[in-house]
Motif scaffolding. Structure first.
Motif, PDB file in Angstrom:
ATOM      1  N   PHE A   7      -6.542  20.160 -27.125  1.00 17.34           N
ATOM      2  CA  PHE A   7      -6.000  21.296 -27.847  1.00 17.34           C
ATOM      3  C   PHE A   7      -6.526  21.275 -29.204  1.00 17.34           C
ATOM      4  CE2 PHE A   7      -2.966  20.448 -24.328  1.00 17.34           C
ATOM      5  CZ  PHE A   7      -2.760  21.575 -24.119  1.00 17.34           C
ATOM      6  N   GLU A  11      -3.156  24.803 -31.882  1.00 14.08           N
ATOM      7  CA  GLU A  11      -2.434  24.752 -30.345  1.00 14.08           C
ATOM      8  C   GLU A  11      -1.590  23.694 -30.163  1.00 14.08           C
ATOM      9  OE1 GLU A  11      -6.215  26.901 -28.040  1.00 14.08           O
ATOM     10  OE2 GLU A  11      -6.281  24.569 -28.465  1.00 14.08           O
ATOM     11  N   TRP A  12      -1.900  22.682 -30.746  1.00 13.02           N
ATOM     12  CA  TRP A  12      -0.883  21.487 -30.321  1.00 13.02           C
ATOM     13  C   TRP A  12       0.429  21.564 -31.099  1.00 13.02           C
ATOM     14  CZ3 TRP A  12      -0.350  18.295 -26.775  1.00 13.02           C
ATOM     15  CH2 TRP A  12       0.885  17.250 -26.792  1.00 13.02           C
ATOM     16  N   GLN A  14       1.859  24.264 -31.767  1.00 14.09           N
ATOM     17  CA  GLN A  14       2.710  25.426 -30.941  1.00 14.09           C
ATOM     18  C   GLN A  14       3.307  24.699 -29.583  1.00 14.09           C
ATOM     19  OE1 GLN A  14      -0.787  28.328 -31.279  1.00 14.09           O
ATOM     20  NE2 GLN A  14       0.982  29.655 -31.091  1.00 14.09           N
ATOM     21  N   GLU A 103       2.909  32.687 -26.600  1.00 14.78           N
ATOM     22  CA  GLU A 103       1.572  32.131 -27.015  1.00 14.78           C
ATOM     23  C   GLU A 103       1.339  30.750 -26.332  1.00 14.78           C
ATOM     24  OE1 GLU A 103       1.975  31.869 -31.299  1.00 14.78           O
ATOM     25  OE2 GLU A 103       2.451  33.975 -31.417  1.00 14.78           O
ATOM     26  N   ILE A 107      -1.786  29.380 -24.109  1.00 10.52           N
ATOM     27  CA  ILE A 107      -2.415  28.154 -24.411  1.00 10.52           C
ATOM     28  C   ILE A 107      -2.639  27.211 -23.031  1.00 10.52           C
ATOM     29  CG2 ILE A 107      -2.422  26.187 -25.761  1.00 10.52           C
ATOM     30  CD1 ILE A 107      -1.473  27.952 -28.163  1.00 10.52           C
ATOM     31  N   LYS A 111      -6.209  26.284 -21.507  1.00 12.10           N
ATOM     32  CA  LYS A 111      -6.378  24.705 -21.592  1.00 12.10           C
ATOM     33  C   LYS A 111      -5.814  23.710 -20.859  1.00 12.10           C
ATOM     34  CE  LYS A 111      -8.446  25.598 -25.752  1.00 12.10           C
ATOM     35  NZ  LYS A 111      -8.700  24.607 -26.910  1.00 12.10           N
TER      36      LYS A 111
END
Length: 164
Positions: A7, A11-12, A14, A103, A107, A111
């Protein structure tokens, strides 16, 4: 196996704050006073502890729990939560939490497609445990349902958002 390195830092963050957000959505849906909030907070924390001690827990869940245990991880979560929920009313918290979970679901699907179902189910489980934490009293003062209609509606929205 998906890990933190799969990520971006944003992203991480989140993903890292999603367990907290899953619980916050329920708490904000029907605030239940100081004792209720404490019980709900404990239920959310207990889910993290349970995941840590579960040898069969999803590796991505374990990675989030491990980061959650560090001072840097907690500071990252705190800053991200303050930014996302600054000035929010309880209704705003619910809608912002659902948007954040949407979100995260996106993600995860992009991912971590192999780990996404288990991670999303874990987030749903956290929400359910938070909703069931305090016993709500009905108008006569006796113990009522474990979760209110507002919490049940928010649980349904979380399930739809996470597609679980």
């Amino acid at each position: 196996m998906t890990s933190k390195q799969d990520f971006t830092p944003v992203e991480w963050t989140q993903v890292l704050m999603s367990p907290t957000i899953a619980g916050m959505a329920i708490t904000a849906a029907d605030p239940s006073g100081l004792w209720g909030m404490l019980k709900e907070s404990f239920a959310s924390g207990a889910a993290l502890v349970a995941a840590k001690s579960d040898p069969g827990a999803n590796p991505l869940v374990k990675a989030v729990v491990a980061d959650f245990e560090t001072a840097d991880g907690r500071d990252e979560i705190k800053g991200a939560l303050q930014a996302r929920f600054a000035g929010a009313t309880p209704d705003d918290v619910v809608s912002r939490a659902l948007a954040a979970l949407a979100e995260v679901a996106g993600i995860l699907d992009a991912k971590a497609p192999d780990d996404a179902p288990a991670f999303k189910a874990w987030l749903e489980e956290i929400s359910l445990k938070v909703a069931e934490a305090p016993r709500k009293a009905d108008f006569s003062g006796s113990a009522g349902s474990r979760s209110s209609d507002a919490e049940k509606a928010t649980l349904t929205e979380i399930q739809k958002t996470l597609n679980t």
